[in-house]
Design a protein around this motif. Structure first.
Motif, PDB file in Angstrom:
ATOM      1  N   LEU A  49     -35.442 -23.401 -29.634  1.00 11.54           N
ATOM      2  CA  LEU A  49     -34.240 -23.260 -28.807  1.00 11.54           C
ATOM      3  C   LEU A  49     -33.483 -24.585 -28.733  1.00 11.54           C
ATOM      4  O   LEU A  49     -32.259 -24.619 -28.832  1.00 11.54           O
ATOM      5  CB  LEU A  49     -34.623 -22.818 -27.392  1.00 11.54           C
ATOM      6  N   ALA A  50     -34.250 -25.666 -28.552  1.00 10.75           N
ATOM      7  CA  ALA A  50     -33.623 -26.985 -28.462  1.00 10.75           C
ATOM      8  C   ALA A  50     -32.934 -27.344 -29.783  1.00 10.75           C
ATOM      9  O   ALA A  50     -31.826 -27.890 -29.797  1.00 10.75           O
ATOM     10  CB  ALA A  50     -34.681 -28.051 -28.118  1.00 10.75           C
ATOM     11  N   ARG A  51     -33.570 -27.015 -30.892  1.00 12.17           N
ATOM     12  CA  ARG A  51     -32.979 -27.329 -32.199  1.00 12.17           C
ATOM     13  C   ARG A  51     -31.691 -26.539 -32.402  1.00 12.17           C
ATOM     14  O   ARG A  51     -30.675 -27.069 -32.867  1.00 12.17           O
ATOM     15  CB  ARG A  51     -33.987 -27.014 -33.305  1.00 12.17           C
ATOM     16  N   ARG A  52     -31.705 -25.251 -32.030  1.00 11.61           N
ATOM     17  CA  ARG A  52     -30.501 -24.437 -32.202  1.00 11.61           C
ATOM     18  C   ARG A  52     -29.382 -24.906 -31.281  1.00 11.61           C
ATOM     19  O   ARG A  52     -28.212 -24.902 -31.654  1.00 11.61           O
ATOM     20  CB  ARG A  52     -30.832 -22.962 -31.918  1.00 11.61           C
ATOM     21  N   GLN A  53     -29.749 -25.312 -30.066  1.00 14.64           N
ATOM     22  CA  GLN A  53     -28.747 -25.800 -29.127  1.00 14.64           C
ATOM     23  C   GLN A  53     -28.106 -27.073 -29.660  1.00 14.64           C
ATOM     24  O   GLN A  53     -26.888 -27.241 -29.585  1.00 14.64           O
ATOM     25  CB  GLN A  53     -29.411 -26.075 -27.766  1.00 14.64           C
ATOM     26  N   ALA A  54     -28.934 -27.964 -30.220  1.00 10.73           N
ATOM     27  CA  ALA A  54     -28.407 -29.220 -30.775  1.00 10.73           C
ATOM     28  C   ALA A  54     -27.467 -28.922 -31.944  1.00 10.73           C
ATOM     29  O   ALA A  54     -26.411 -29.550 -32.095  1.00 10.73           O
ATOM     30  CB  ALA A  54     -29.560 -30.117 -31.235  1.00 10.73           C
ATOM     31  N   LYS A  55     -27.814 -27.932 -32.755  1.00 15.94           N
ATOM     32  CA  LYS A  55     -26.962 -27.581 -33.907  1.00 15.94           C
ATOM     33  C   LYS A  55     -25.632 -27.018 -33.408  1.00 15.94           C
ATOM     34  O   LYS A  55     -24.568 -27.361 -33.926  1.00 15.94           O
ATOM     35  CB  LYS A  55     -27.693 -26.550 -34.772  1.00 15.94           C
ATOM     36  N   THR A  56     -25.696 -26.165 -32.391  1.00 22.44           N
ATOM     37  CA  THR A  56     -24.466 -25.593 -31.835  1.00 22.44           C
ATOM     38  C   THR A  56     -23.597 -26.683 -31.227  1.00 22.44           C
ATOM     39  O   THR A  56     -22.374 -26.691 -31.402  1.00 22.44           O
ATOM     40  CB  THR A  56     -24.801 -24.545 -30.766  1.00 22.44           C
ATOM     41  N   ASP A  57     -24.245 -27.609 -30.490  1.00 24.48           N
ATOM     42  CA  ASP A  57     -23.481 -28.705 -29.885  1.00 24.48           C
ATOM     43  C   ASP A  57     -22.797 -29.552 -30.953  1.00 24.48           C
ATOM     44  O   ASP A  57     -21.639 -29.945 -30.794  1.00 24.48           O
ATOM     45  CB  ASP A  57     -24.419 -29.599 -29.047  1.00 24.48           C
ATOM     46  N   ALA A  58     -23.514 -29.814 -32.050  1.00 20.55           N
ATOM     47  CA  ALA A  58     -22.937 -30.627 -33.128  1.00 20.55           C
ATOM     48  C   ALA A  58     -21.763 -29.890 -33.762  1.00 20.55           C
ATOM     49  O   ALA A  58     -20.717 -30.491 -34.068  1.00 20.55           O
ATOM     50  CB  ALA A  58     -23.997 -30.938 -34.181  1.00 20.55           C
ATOM     51  N   GLU A  59     -21.890 -28.574 -33.946  1.00 17.34           N
ATOM     52  CA  GLU A  59     -20.791 -27.799 -34.539  1.00 17.34           C
ATOM     53  C   GLU A  59     -19.586 -27.791 -33.615  1.00 17.34           C
ATOM     54  O   GLU A  59     -18.443 -27.912 -34.059  1.00 17.34           O
ATOM     55  CB  GLU A  59     -21.246 -26.363 -34.803  1.00 17.34           C
ATOM     56  N   LEU A  60     -19.834 -27.662 -32.312  1.00 19.82           N
ATOM     57  CA  LEU A  60     -18.725 -27.662 -31.364  1.00 19.82           C
ATOM     58  C   LEU A  60     -18.040 -29.018 -31.336  1.00 19.82           C
ATOM     59  O   LEU A  60     -16.816 -29.101 -31.262  1.00 19.82           O
ATOM     60  CB  LEU A  60     -19.236 -27.310 -29.966  1.00 19.82           C
ATOM     61  N   THR A  61     -18.848 -30.080 -31.403  1.00 10.69           N
ATOM     62  CA  THR A  61     -18.266 -31.425 -31.408  1.00 10.69           C
ATOM     63  C   THR A  61     -17.408 -31.624 -32.658  1.00 10.69           C
ATOM     64  O   THR A  61     -16.295 -32.149 -32.580  1.00 10.69           O
ATOM     65  CB  THR A  61     -19.380 -32.487 -31.362  1.00 10.69           C
ATOM     66  N   ALA A  62     -17.939 -31.185 -33.802  1.00 12.23           N
ATOM     67  CA  ALA A  62     -17.181 -31.329 -35.048  1.00 12.23           C
ATOM     68  C   ALA A  62     -15.899 -30.509 -34.974  1.00 12.23           C
ATOM     69  O   ALA A  62     -14.828 -30.943 -35.420  1.00 12.23           O
ATOM     70  CB  ALA A  62     -18.027 -30.880 -36.232  1.00 12.23           C
TER      71      ALA A  62
END
Lengths: 213, 246
Positions: free
Chosen positions: B27-40
């Protein structure tokens, strides 16, 4: 029938029903539901086969001998189908390697000259241990390396099975096969109860889940 | 029997704990990926908004000059306005389309270079066009246009601050050069390519974004300071283009 055996025979249908209820909304769960259903069927089949084999005159021949080989196949299917499920759910690999290994092991047991008595017992134990180790290797690999796998109910159930199998495989070394058999059933009851609880909690927590595409 | 019971319960609980920890890590890994995509995505939207703002400023500057234009200059002014408006429309379309296209075909960049020059000419700063050799790009046209537009707008802005300042654009040996005078060449170190750093009073996103976009279209950007002049050099990346560069 002893109470533990009755408990196992009662828990398997409940678990199978719950697993298929989950599989209705999670198609990926159907392989586990199929495995649980097979285990239930094996239990009931062996209830009918074992008395015939045990009552037959020695040396076995004809129908009793064929039923003995069928019984051996059913016992081997516990371990190899479990390994196939672990390969599918944790490693994303085809289960044919496990099925092929199971078929090869069963072919060895067909040769009564080689596979009889203590040798046959060792074949079963080695097959069980080997499948258990390979299953845990799949589980650990899936947890640590596989990025595309999302932990779900099927993974939890398989981990519970694998944890119980560790205890079951240790019992013959501690107590011997004959004495340890009721203990193995006790472990099976606990594992099945845990799996039933897991399914029930999952179904209760998600009352309406849309079908996956 | 009791020890087997206890050991089994312990093993099952350990199994549940193992599964739960795996689930939390996933869950933490997916959240980090989503956060990175949103930031980008947020960065991409801000960068596009910045370029859109620059294009609209050009349109405004052109319309303001229209009050003083001679009748003979009207067709050129209208042509420039039309091209600027099309450029703005492309940028807005990019916002809707999301990520830049993955087209890997090699295309000629000469038309885009001329378009960029026409857009900045309407600002009133003199833009000289030297040799126009062959220059290519891959990927989305709008990304190539954004890179050139950013370089040219920066050049025109800096040249406008120097009395008699001119911008020179030329393409030789597969390399585009945009040269302009600067008031303070000491500010032109590699920090100009870092986001959020600007000495010109702008948002500081242009060159940072331009470098990233340039890589997408097969270019590299660097600059050379010679006295009170700066030359931005845009070169074709060898790995992006075929070896037979005839």
């Amino acid at each position: 029938m002893e109470p533990l055996r009755i408990a196992v025979c009662a828990l398997y249908p409940i678990l199978a029903i719950l697993a298929w209820c989950v599989a209705r909304s999670r198609p990926a769960h159907r392989w586990l539901a199929a495995y649980v259903t097979w285990m239930m069927a094996v239990d009931w089949l062996r209830l009918g086969i074992r008395p015939i084999v045990e009552a037959a005159l020695r040396p076995l021949a004809g129908v009793p001998l064929a039923l003995l080989h069928v019984d051996d196949l059913l016992v081997l299917s516990w371990s190899f189908l479990f390994l196939a499920c672990c390969l599918h759910y944790f490693a994303g690999r085809s289960p044919w390697a496990a099925l092929g290994a199971g078929a090869a092991t069963w072919a060895i047991t067909l040769n009564s000259r080689i596979a009889s008595g203590e040798v046959l017992s060792w074949i079963f134990q080695l097959a069980s241990l080997g499948c258990l180790m390979a299953s845990w290797a799949c589980i650990v690999w899936g947890m640590l390396r596989a990025r595309k796998i999302e932990p779900g109910l099927a993974h939890l159930v398989l981990i519970l099975y694998a944890s119980g199998d560790v205890v079951i495989n240790l019992i013959p070394f501690a107590h011997g096969f004959q004495i340890g058999w009721p203990l193995m059933r006790l472990v099976s009851v606990l594992v099945l109860s845990g799996c039933v609880a897991a399914h029930a909690i999952w179904l209760r927590g998600r009352p309406s889940v849309a079908l996956e595409a | 029997m009791w020890e087997v019971l206890i050991f089994t319960v312990f093993a099952l609980l350990l199994g549940v704990l193992t599964w739960w920890m795996w689930q939390q890590r996933d869950l933490a890994r997916r959240q980090a990926k989503t956060d990175a995509e949103l930031t980008a995505l947020g960065k991409g939207v801000r960068a596009l908004a910045h370029d859109l703002h620059q294009t609209l400023e050009l349109i405004i500057a052109t319309t303001e000059r229209a009050r003083h234009i001679t009748p003979g200059g009207i067709p050129e002014m209208l042509d420039g306005l039309e091209k600027a408006a099309r450029s703005a429309a492309s940028l807005v379309q990019t916002l809707g389309n999301g990520a830049p296209g993955e087209d890997s075909a090699v295309k000629c960049a000469k038309g885009i270079v001329y378009l960029g020059i026409i857009l900045v000419r309407s600002s009133g700063v003199s833009v000289e066009v030297g040799e126009m050799g062959s220059f290519r790009y891959v990927g989305a046209e709008v990304d190539a246009l954004r890179v050139l537009q950013n370089l040219l707008v920066n050049a025109v802005r800096e040249a406008g601050r120097v009395d008699g300042g001119k911008v020179r654009v030329e393409v030789r040996d597969r390399t585009l050069r945009v040269t302009n005078p600067v008031r303070d060449p000491g500010l032109l170190d590699d920090r100009i390519y870092a986001q959020g750093v600007s000495h010109a009073g702008s948002a500081g996103m242009g060159l940072a974004t331009s470098r990233q976009l340039a890589a997408l279209v097969g270019w590299s950007i660097r600059h050379e300071v010679r006295g009170h002049e700066v030359c931005f050099v845009v070169e074709e990346l060898p790995e992006a283009f075929p070896a037979d560069r005839s």
